[in-house]
Design a protein around this motif. Structure first.
Motif, PDB file in Angstrom:
ATOM      1  N   LEU A  86      -4.622  11.262  25.957  1.00 27.08           N
ATOM      2  CA  LEU A  86      -4.014  10.327  25.020  1.00 27.08           C
ATOM      3  C   LEU A  86      -4.735   8.999  25.137  1.00 27.08           C
ATOM      4  O   LEU A  86      -5.056   8.557  26.243  1.00 27.08           O
ATOM      5  CB  LEU A  86      -2.536  10.109  25.328  1.00 27.08           C
ATOM      6  CG  LEU A  86      -1.580  11.300  25.327  1.00 27.08           C
ATOM      7  CD1 LEU A  86      -1.674  12.113  26.609  1.00 27.08           C
ATOM      8  CD2 LEU A  86      -0.137  10.809  25.147  1.00 27.08           C
ATOM      9  N   ASP A  95      -4.778   4.849  23.423  1.00 27.59           N
ATOM     10  CA  ASP A  95      -4.094   3.861  22.595  1.00 27.59           C
ATOM     11  C   ASP A  95      -4.360   2.494  23.220  1.00 27.59           C
ATOM     12  O   ASP A  95      -4.780   2.405  24.374  1.00 27.59           O
ATOM     13  CB  ASP A  95      -2.583   4.136  22.566  1.00 27.59           C
ATOM     14  CG  ASP A  95      -1.905   3.578  21.331  1.00 27.59           C
ATOM     15  OD1 ASP A  95      -1.960   2.335  21.128  1.00 27.59           O
ATOM     16  OD2 ASP A  95      -1.316   4.360  20.558  1.00 27.59           O
ATOM     17  N   ALA A 150      -1.856   7.588  20.486  1.00 28.21           N
ATOM     18  CA  ALA A 150      -0.908   8.569  20.997  1.00 28.21           C
ATOM     19  C   ALA A 150       0.235   7.966  21.800  1.00 28.21           C
ATOM     20  O   ALA A 150       1.017   8.689  22.402  1.00 28.21           O
ATOM     21  CB  ALA A 150      -1.646   9.587  21.861  1.00 28.21           C
ATOM     22  N   ASN A 202      -5.986   9.834  14.943  1.00 28.30           N
ATOM     23  CA  ASN A 202      -4.684   9.432  14.403  1.00 28.30           C
ATOM     24  C   ASN A 202      -4.493   7.922  14.362  1.00 28.30           C
ATOM     25  O   ASN A 202      -3.753   7.407  13.527  1.00 28.30           O
ATOM     26  CB  ASN A 202      -3.579  10.068  15.247  1.00 28.30           C
ATOM     27  CG  ASN A 202      -2.214   9.506  14.943  1.00 28.30           C
ATOM     28  OD1 ASN A 202      -1.589   9.849  13.932  1.00 28.30           O
ATOM     29  ND2 ASN A 202      -1.726   8.626  15.805  1.00 28.30           N
ATOM     30  N   GLY A 222       1.055  10.213  16.794  1.00 29.42           N
ATOM     31  CA  GLY A 222       0.142  10.533  17.877  1.00 29.42           C
ATOM     32  C   GLY A 222       0.870  11.062  19.096  1.00 29.42           C
ATOM     33  O   GLY A 222       0.433  12.029  19.732  1.00 29.42           O
ATOM     34  N   THR A 247       2.077  14.533  18.413  1.00 29.36           N
ATOM     35  CA  THR A 247       0.959  15.480  18.433  1.00 29.36           C
ATOM     36  C   THR A 247       0.544  15.806  19.859  1.00 29.36           C
ATOM     37  O   THR A 247       0.325  16.970  20.211  1.00 29.36           O
ATOM     38  CB  THR A 247      -0.229  14.895  17.653  1.00 29.36           C
ATOM     39  OG1 THR A 247       0.165  14.661  16.302  1.00 29.36           O
ATOM     40  CG2 THR A 247      -1.420  15.839  17.673  1.00 29.36           C
ATOM     41  N   VAL A 281      -6.361  12.758  21.546  1.00 28.05           N
ATOM     42  CA  VAL A 281      -5.498  12.287  20.462  1.00 28.05           C
ATOM     43  C   VAL A 281      -5.459  10.767  20.517  1.00 28.05           C
ATOM     44  O   VAL A 281      -5.024  10.180  21.516  1.00 28.05           O
ATOM     45  CB  VAL A 281      -4.075  12.850  20.575  1.00 28.05           C
ATOM     46  CG1 VAL A 281      -3.220  12.360  19.402  1.00 28.05           C
ATOM     47  CG2 VAL A 281      -4.089  14.374  20.618  1.00 28.05           C
ATOM     48  N   THR A 282      -5.899  10.122  19.450  1.00 24.62           N
ATOM     49  CA  THR A 282      -5.881   8.657  19.416  1.00 24.62           C
ATOM     50  C   THR A 282      -4.563   8.151  18.828  1.00 24.62           C
ATOM     51  O   THR A 282      -3.875   8.866  18.102  1.00 24.62           O
ATOM     52  CB  THR A 282      -7.064   8.100  18.602  1.00 24.62           C
ATOM     53  OG1 THR A 282      -6.851   8.358  17.203  1.00 24.62           O
ATOM     54  CG2 THR A 282      -8.386   8.726  19.038  1.00 24.62           C
TER      55      THR A 282
END
Length: 262
Positions: free
Chosen positions: A35, A37, A14, A87, A19, A22, A11-12
């Motif tokens: 995750l 970011d 995040a 995301n 994010g 999610t 998940v980007t």
């Protein structure tokens, strides 16, 4: 609850907002989650709170090298990649005459090139498995235009088109690609200080649901599309916008007798 038992998701964006919601929801549904970011402190905190099912890897999604590291470390930690949620995004409020070329390129780098590189990076592993699910987080601005957001709108329309192209190209090989289109959602992008009056804003924007949405509501849509419950859904677009793209509520103060319909 829809389950993701045995699945591994990236998940980007995040570290916060949609994010973060999610990543937390996917872990609750049984997935192991990576995750990523650029906000390292926040991202590591979220991963630590999720627990053993989560890893955080700091990355710039617009970097091909960063994606190579991200995929390699995901495989090292969890052994497979089943789901990618693109995301990460940046917003912008400039019209066509004011938006500078450099800023436009930055928007596209994060919002379009980032998801493209992510898809390229995970595809070989999903193809080897014979299945995979990619969820691209677009926007209501990828379903209609909005004055003063030409760069952001362009990027979200591009992501919508990318979704459909890749869905058609790889649908026969077990990979589903769908897009989610959030409306006004209470995230740092919409409400940096956490002080926006959601009811007032929804009234000003004439949203049929009469409120702004919550990040968890977008996460639920991504969970469904990433899961086996959506096994025959490919190339679709799901608006999570309280009916905003369906139509606008007519303000109460307008006399019904004066309304004009075509």
């Amino acid at each position: 609850m829809i389950r993701l038992d045995g699945k591994v998701a990236i998940v980007t964006g995040a570290a916060r907002g949609q994010g973060e919601a999610t990543a937390r929801l996917f872990a609750q549904a049984g997935a192991r989650v990576v995750l990523t970011d650029r906000l390292e402190k926040e991202g590591r905190k979220v991963a630590a709170e999720i627990g053993a099912a989560a890893r955080f890897i700091v990355a710039d999604v617009s970097s091909e090298e960063a994606w190579a590291v991200l995929v390699r470390e995901t495989l090292s930690a969890f052994g497979r990649i089943d789901i990618l949620v693109n995301n990460a995004a940046i917003s912008d409020h400039h019209g066509a005459a004011e938006l500078e070329k450099a800023r436009f390129e930055t928007i596209l780098a994060v919002n379009v090139v980032g998801p493209f590189l992510g898809i390229q990076a995970v595809l070989p592993h999903m193809l080897a498995q014979g299945r995979g699910a990619i969820v691209n987080i677009s926007s209501v601005n990828g379903l209609r235009g909005n004055a003063g957001m030409v760069g952001y709108d362009s990027s979200k329309w591009a992501l919508r088109g990318m979704t459909k192209s890749v869905a058609v190209e790889y649908g026969g090989r077990g990979i589903r690609v769908n897009s989610v289109h959030p409306g006004a959602i209470r995230t740092p992008m919409l409400d940096p200080a956490g002080t926006v009056d959601g009811a007032l804003l929804s009234h000003m924007l004439r949203i049929p649901a009469a409120r702004v949405g919550e990040p968890e509501e977008v996460a639920q849509a991504s969970l469904f599309l990433a899961s086996d419950a959506a096994s025959y859904i490919n190339g679709a677009e799901l608006a999570v916008d309280g009916g905003w793209t369906a139509g606008l509520v007519v303000p109460d103060e307008i006399d019904p007798a004066t309304r004009v319909s075509n």
